[in-house]
Design a protein around this motif. Structure first.
Motif, short mmCIF file in Angstrom:
data_model
loop_
_atom_site.label_atom_id
_atom_site.label_comp_id
_atom_site.label_asym_id
_atom_site.label_seq_id
_atom_site.Cartn_x
_atom_site.Cartn_y
_atom_site.Cartn_z
N GLY A 172 0.98 -1.19 0.24
CA GLY A 172 -0.03 0.04 0.01
C GLY A 172 0.95 1.43 0.04
O GLY A 172 0.49 2.43 0.47
N MET A 173 2.16 1.12 -0.42
CA MET A 173 3.04 2.32 -0.42
C MET A 173 2.56 3.55 -1.45
O MET A 173 2.73 4.68 -1.12
CB MET A 173 4.38 1.95 -1.07
N ASN A 174 1.70 3.29 -2.39
CA ASN A 174 1.16 4.13 -3.11
C ASN A 174 -0.18 4.62 -2.67
O ASN A 174 -0.97 5.47 -3.56
CB ASN A 174 1.13 3.96 -4.62
N ILE A 175 -0.64 4.06 -1.50
CA ILE A 175 -2.09 4.42 -1.19
C ILE A 175 -1.96 5.38 0.20
O ILE A 175 -1.72 4.61 1.30
CB ILE A 175 -2.88 2.92 -1.09
N PRO A 176 -2.12 6.69 0.07
CA PRO A 176 -1.83 7.52 1.21
C PRO A 176 -2.30 6.95 2.67
O PRO A 176 -1.25 6.81 3.21
CB PRO A 176 -2.01 8.86 0.96
N PRO A 177 -3.35 6.51 3.02
CA PRO A 177 -3.63 6.23 4.23
C PRO A 177 -3.17 4.84 4.64
O PRO A 177 -3.02 4.73 5.87
CB PRO A 177 -5.28 6.02 3.91
N LEU A 178 -2.67 3.93 3.62
CA LEU A 178 -2.16 2.85 4.08
C LEU A 178 -0.55 2.97 3.95
O LEU A 178 0.17 2.22 4.90
CB LEU A 178 -2.10 1.59 2.88
#
Ligand SMILES: Cc1cc2nc3c(=O)[nH]c(=O)nc-3n(C[C@H](O)[C@H](O)[C@H](O)COP(=O)(O)O)c2cc1C
Length: 202
Positions: free
Chosen positions: A179-185
Motif C-alpha cells: 500500500g506504499m502508493n495509497i496514502p492512508p495505508l
C-alpha cells in the motif's frame, strides 16, 4: 548457523520500504545468530549481467574438459551459487515492479538456478539441492496484494516461492510493506511490516 545471505534489489536507497524492512530482519537475525556471517548481495551496487551466450555455454556444458576451458565464463554464476549454498538463511528483498520482480533480481535467479549445482534432474522430476535452508521474502508494493481484488496480480510472492521450492527451499516466510502508493495505508505500511518481522519464526 554459519551464514545469512541478504539479496537487495531496490534502487531507492533510504526511501526503499523493502530495504527498511530488510534492515529490521537483519537486526533480528543478528541478535539471534550473533555468530553468523552476514553477506549482502546488493544487486543495485553490483549489477549482474543477464546471461549471455558464453555464460550459457559455460554453465550448461556436461563435458568436464569444456567446462574447465570455459571456467572464466561460469565464474560469476559459480561465485553466486557458492554464496547461496554456504548460507543457512536467505533473505530476498524485492520491490514489486509491474506486478513482478525487478529484472536485476531475475538475473540473480538466472545465475543461481543451475542444473547440477542447485537442482538435479531426477528420473522424470527434479530434485532441489539447496535443501535445509530458510528463506524470508521482504516485499514492498504500491498496492495491496496479500488479500483482496489485486491478489491474483501478484507474481512476486508466488514466483519466488515456486523457484525457491524448485531448488529445495521450502521453508519460506513473507513480510510485506504494502500500500506504499495509497496514502492512508502508506503511513503504516513499513511499521506493519516491522510487526510482521517480529512475528517471523527464525
Ligand atoms: C518501475 C516501477 C513499477 C512499479 N510497479 C508496481 C506495480 O505493478 N504494482 C504496485 O503495486 N506497485 C508498483 N510500483 C510501486 C512500488 O512497488 C513501491 O514503490 C514499492 O515501495 C517499491 O519498493 P521499494 O520501496 O523497496 O523500492 C512500481 C514502482 C516502480 C518504480
Amino acid at each position: 548457523m554459519n551464514q545469512i545471505l541478504i539479496v537487495e534489489s531496490s534502487p531507492r536507497g533510504a526511501e526503499s520500504a523493502s530495504r527498511q524492512l530488510t534492515r529490521k530482519v537483519r537486526e533480528r537475525l543478528e541478535v539471534q545468530y550473533s555468530e553468523a556471517k552476514v553477506v549482502i548481495r546488493d544487486l543495485v551496487k553490483d549489477k549482474l549481467p543477464h546471461l549471455d551466450l558464453p555464460t550459457l555455454k559455460a554453465i550448461s556444458t556436461k563435458d568436464p574438459a569444456e567446462a574447465e576451458a570455459l571456467k572464466k565464463d561460469a565464474y560469476r554464476s559459480d561465485q553466486l551459487i557458492d554464496e547461496l549454498m554456504a548460507s543457512d538463511i536467505l533473505v530476498i528483498a524485492s520491490p514489486m515492479w509491474n506486478f513482478g520482480i525487478p529484472s536485476s533480481l531475475k538475473a540473480w535467479i538466472d545465475h543461481v538456478v543451475r542444473a547440477g549445482k542447485t537442482f538435479n534432474y531426477a528420473g522424470t522430476g527434479v530434485e532441489g539441492l539447496a535443501k535445509g535452508k530458510k528463506a524470508i521474502l521482504v516485499l514492498a508494493s504500491g498496492g495491496v496484494f496479500s488479500e483482496g481484488d489485486w491478489k491474483p496480480w501478484d507474481t512476486v510472492e508466488p514466483y519466488l516461492r515456486q523457484i525457491l521450492g524448485f531448488i529445495g527451499i521450502e521453508d519460506v516466510q513473507t513480510v510485506r510493506a504494502e500500500g506504499m502508493n495509497i496514502p492512508p495505508l502508506a503511513i503504516h505500511a513499513v511499521s506493519n511490516g516491522e510487526k510482521a518481522v517480529e512475528a517471523l519464526v527464525i
